[in-house]
Write a protein that holds these residues in place. Structure first.
Motif, short mmCIF file in Angstrom:
data_model
loop_
_atom_site.label_atom_id
_atom_site.label_comp_id
_atom_site.label_asym_id
_atom_site.label_seq_id
_atom_site.Cartn_x
_atom_site.Cartn_y
_atom_site.Cartn_z
N LEU A 65 0.61 -1.21 -0.24
CA LEU A 65 0.02 -0.34 -0.14
C LEU A 65 0.66 0.99 -0.09
O LEU A 65 1.71 1.28 0.04
CB LEU A 65 -1.05 -0.10 1.42
N VAL A 66 0.16 2.29 -0.93
CA VAL A 66 1.12 3.56 -0.87
C VAL A 66 -0.18 4.48 0.02
O VAL A 66 -0.87 4.32 -1.44
CB VAL A 66 2.01 3.42 -2.69
N ASP A 67 0.26 5.00 0.79
CA ASP A 67 -0.94 6.30 0.82
C ASP A 67 -0.38 7.56 1.02
O ASP A 67 0.86 8.00 1.79
CB ASP A 67 -1.68 5.69 2.00
N ILE A 68 -1.11 8.21 0.43
CA ILE A 68 -1.14 9.80 1.21
C ILE A 68 -2.00 10.13 2.40
O ILE A 68 -2.90 10.28 2.18
CB ILE A 68 -0.66 10.70 -0.34
N THR A 69 -1.19 11.02 2.89
CA THR A 69 -2.40 11.46 4.07
C THR A 69 -2.03 13.37 4.44
O THR A 69 -0.46 13.52 3.73
CB THR A 69 -2.28 11.22 5.55
N HIS A 70 -2.98 13.91 4.26
CA HIS A 70 -3.06 15.59 4.63
C HIS A 70 -3.71 16.24 5.21
O HIS A 70 -5.09 15.86 5.14
CB HIS A 70 -2.33 15.99 3.67
N GLY A 71 -3.75 16.93 6.51
CA GLY A 71 -4.62 17.32 7.39
C GLY A 71 -4.47 18.51 6.84
O GLY A 71 -3.90 19.36 6.36
N PRO A 72 -5.60 19.07 8.15
CA PRO A 72 -5.90 20.61 7.48
C PRO A 72 -4.62 22.16 7.13
O PRO A 72 -4.32 22.75 6.38
CB PRO A 72 -7.10 21.25 8.06
N LEU A 73 -4.19 21.86 8.29
CA LEU A 73 -3.09 22.68 7.97
C LEU A 73 -2.03 22.13 7.20
O LEU A 73 -1.31 22.85 6.55
CB LEU A 73 -2.84 22.74 9.67
N ASP A 74 -1.87 20.47 7.39
CA ASP A 74 -0.53 20.63 6.36
C ASP A 74 -1.05 21.36 4.51
O ASP A 74 -0.39 21.63 3.52
CB ASP A 74 -0.40 18.67 5.94
N ARG A 75 -2.34 20.87 4.39
CA ARG A 75 -3.05 21.20 2.85
C ARG A 75 -2.93 22.75 3.09
O ARG A 75 -2.41 23.24 1.92
CB ARG A 75 -4.58 20.96 2.77
N LEU A 94 6.31 10.54 -6.08
CA LEU A 94 7.21 8.99 -5.86
C LEU A 94 5.09 7.93 -5.64
O LEU A 94 6.10 7.12 -5.76
CB LEU A 94 6.84 10.15 -4.63
N ARG A 95 3.70 8.64 -5.82
CA ARG A 95 3.11 7.13 -5.29
C ARG A 95 3.00 6.83 -6.38
O ARG A 95 3.31 5.50 -6.60
CB ARG A 95 2.00 7.85 -4.73
N ASP A 96 2.85 7.50 -7.43
CA ASP A 96 2.58 6.72 -8.77
C ASP A 96 3.69 6.12 -9.19
O ASP A 96 3.67 4.97 -9.68
CB ASP A 96 2.48 7.48 -10.04
#
Length: 198
Positions: free
Chosen positions: A142-152, A183-185
């Motif tokens: 699995l390759v996953d991208i996460t970001h919270g409100p401040l990260d966005r 990087l994910r792709d």
């Protein structure tokens, strides 16, 4: 000159013979020159290190500042409204630890990097306690991208790679959105190629 010579591709594409190719997207707006320990016992690898965005440090500063404000407000409420003056002791300890973390954070961020090699991706972090993890492309599940409100708000993401062994999971923080997606792709495409060869 043709269009392909004047406008090189911006997304890395995998090579089945020697691993993924490099991309300018991965190094756009990042730190330059990874910070490594200077001692003779340091772990060293040949290859190109890619680093994270300085906006990660700004995002963490803002998040830590909000956390400190919440701790101080909670201590104020406990001491002024409920007359619990002892609340300033744990609040003070938490604030001091958070401030020390914020002071060290820029140096820590400059020591975070990843390297795309022929058969695996290597992730490294730390100066005093250096950690390096090599994740084979064929073992990625699995390759996953996460970001919270401040990260966005600051345009940074965290990319997480999961393998069959939980201890080899890797999280790369502070990537720009474009770098995280590229990087994910790349990792997904190379992982599929490696799995078909197993």
């Amino acid at each position: 000159m043709t269009d392909s010579q004047t406008n090189p591709p911006q997304v890395p594409t995998p090579r089945t013979d020697a691993g993924p190719t490099q991309s300018p997207v991965l190094d756009a707006g990042t730190y330059v020159g990874i910070r490594e320990p200077r001692g003779a016992g340091r772990l060293a690898l040949d290859g190109q290190w890619h680093q994270i965005s300085p906006r990660y440090v700004t995002s963490q500063f803002v998040q830590n500042a909000i956390f400190i404000a919440v701790v101080v407000i909670a201590a104020l409420v406990l001491s002024l409204v409920l007359h619990q003056t002892w609340a300033w002791i744990p609040a003070g300890v938490i604030v001091v630890i958070t401030l020390i973390t914020m002071i060290v954070l820029p140096r820590q961020a400059k020591a975070i990097g990843y390297m795309l090699r022929t058969d695996d991706i290597v992730f490294r972090k730390g100066i005093l306690w250096q950690r390096m993890i090599a994740v084979p492309y064929g073992r990625m599940q699995l390759v996953d991208i996460t970001h919270g409100p401040l990260d966005r708000a600051f345009g940074v993401s965290q990319l997480k790679m999961v393998t069959a062994a939980a201890t080899t999971g890797v999280q790369i923080p502070g990537l720009s959105q474009a770098a995280a997606e590229a990087l994910r792709d790349t990792l997904i495409e190379v992982a599929e190629t490696r799995r078909t060869g197993l």
